[in-house]
Scaffold this motif. Structure first.
Motif, short mmCIF file in Angstrom:
data_model
loop_
_atom_site.label_atom_id
_atom_site.label_comp_id
_atom_site.label_asym_id
_atom_site.label_seq_id
_atom_site.Cartn_x
_atom_site.Cartn_y
_atom_site.Cartn_z
N PHE A 103 0.87 -1.18 -0.19
CA PHE A 103 -0.08 0.16 0.01
C PHE A 103 0.81 1.31 0.10
N LEU A 104 2.16 1.24 0.50
CA LEU A 104 3.13 2.36 0.58
C LEU A 104 3.39 2.56 -0.85
N LEU A 105 3.78 1.51 -1.51
CA LEU A 105 4.20 1.76 -2.90
C LEU A 105 3.34 2.34 -3.75
N GLU A 106 1.81 1.74 -3.72
CA GLU A 106 0.83 2.34 -4.17
C GLU A 106 0.59 4.08 -3.94
N LEU A 165 5.47 4.13 8.78
CA LEU A 165 5.29 2.84 9.07
C LEU A 165 3.84 2.26 8.97
N PRO A 166 3.58 2.04 7.55
CA PRO A 166 2.21 1.68 7.13
C PRO A 166 1.50 0.47 7.44
N SER A 167 1.78 -0.18 8.66
CA SER A 167 1.57 -1.60 8.93
C SER A 167 -0.13 -1.59 9.13
N LEU A 218 -3.15 7.49 2.96
CA LEU A 218 -1.74 7.55 2.95
C LEU A 218 -0.82 8.36 2.28
N ALA A 219 -1.34 8.73 0.80
CA ALA A 219 -0.61 9.49 -0.04
C ALA A 219 -0.79 10.96 0.68
#
Length: 264
Positions: A103-106, A165-167, A218-219
């Motif tokens: 999800f962080l990469l997205e 920290l996108p856990s 997140l973005a």
């Protein structure tokens, strides 16, 4: 007894282990949790009448030792050349399912800013994450740094602009690397897990907490910090003050000795 986290993934094992766990909880005189949210978020603790046994004692981090770590000049020069003046996002952890790195990469692909990302660590999902970065067209903006020495990690903690920290699962109960980044006045972006992760990062004060798996949120949170230097500095200063006050070795030592004295 110290309670680090609920058993989250091994539900079948709990059928066998659960009775032993419950008997042990009934026997202990005190139940130590790292933050109050460790208890509030626990499915396996709440509702068992254990409130009178609870004691909150933080994980103690030796910030003096962290401050004394030397810089790695070769790594810093390499990262500076690669980042080429762009804002630097940092995350640290094993490449496993609950870390939410996909999800962080997205989110990176959706950023309005030109921030770049360094991922410290490795694991069973490393190859899949590298392939995902390429498929998203962000592989040139992601550095998979692997495992680093203490000095190398300290260098990146000092060099980054924002730590994330996108856990996505409560298997992530706290986040030591997050606390280390905060001690260096770095604001943080985490997911709202309702546990120690969110006791550490105070939403709207030391950073932002967003819903798990919510890529747009997140973005947006990452962009808000990257694009607003004054906000980044204000939240970073608040993060440093909070974590060094609440999660120091001295705080852990004082509260632990007080607990032992109360029992003796």
């Amino acid at each position: 007894m110290t309670w680090h986290s609920d058993i989250v993934r091994q539900r079948r094992l709990m059928r066998l282990y659960g009775p032993l766990q419950r008997r042990t909880l009934d026997r202990v005189d005190r139940l130590v949790v790292f933050t109050p949210k460790h208890y509030e978020s626990s499915v396996q603790l709440r509702g068992r009448g254990l409130e009178h046994k609870l004691v909150s004692i933080p994980i103690g981090i030796d910030f003096d030792r962290l401050d004394r770590r030397a810089d790695d000049p070769v790594l810093r020069a390499d990262i500076d050349a690669w980042a080429a003046g762009r804002p630097l996002l940092l995350t640290v952890g094993r490449h496993v399912y609950y870390k939410g790195y996909g999800f962080l990469l997205e989110a990176l692909a959706r950023l309005r800013s030109d921030a770049v990302l360094v991922m410290v660590g490795k694991g069973p999902l490393t190859s899949a994450l590298q392939a995902q970065a390429a498929a998203l067209g962000v592989d040139a903006r992601v550095r998979f740094a692997g495992e680093l020495s203490d000095d190398g990690l300290a260098t990146l903690l000092r060099r980054c602009d924002v730590f994330t920290l996108p856990s996505i699962e409560p298997s992530e109960a706290f986040g030591i690397a997050t606390a280390e980044a905060m001690s260096g006045a770095k604001p943080t972006v985490v997911c709202e897990l309702g546990n120690g992760v969110n006791y550490l990062t105070r939403d709207g004060e030391t950073g932002f907490a967003v819903p798990p798996r919510d890529v747009p949120a997140l973005a947006d949170a990452l962009d808000r910090l990257v694009l607003d230097g004054a906000l980044r500095a204000r939240m970073g200063a608040a993060a440093r003050d909070w974590v060094r006050r609440e999660f120091s070795v001295d705080t852990m030592r004082t509260r632990t000795l007080a607990l032992y004295r109360s029992l003796v």
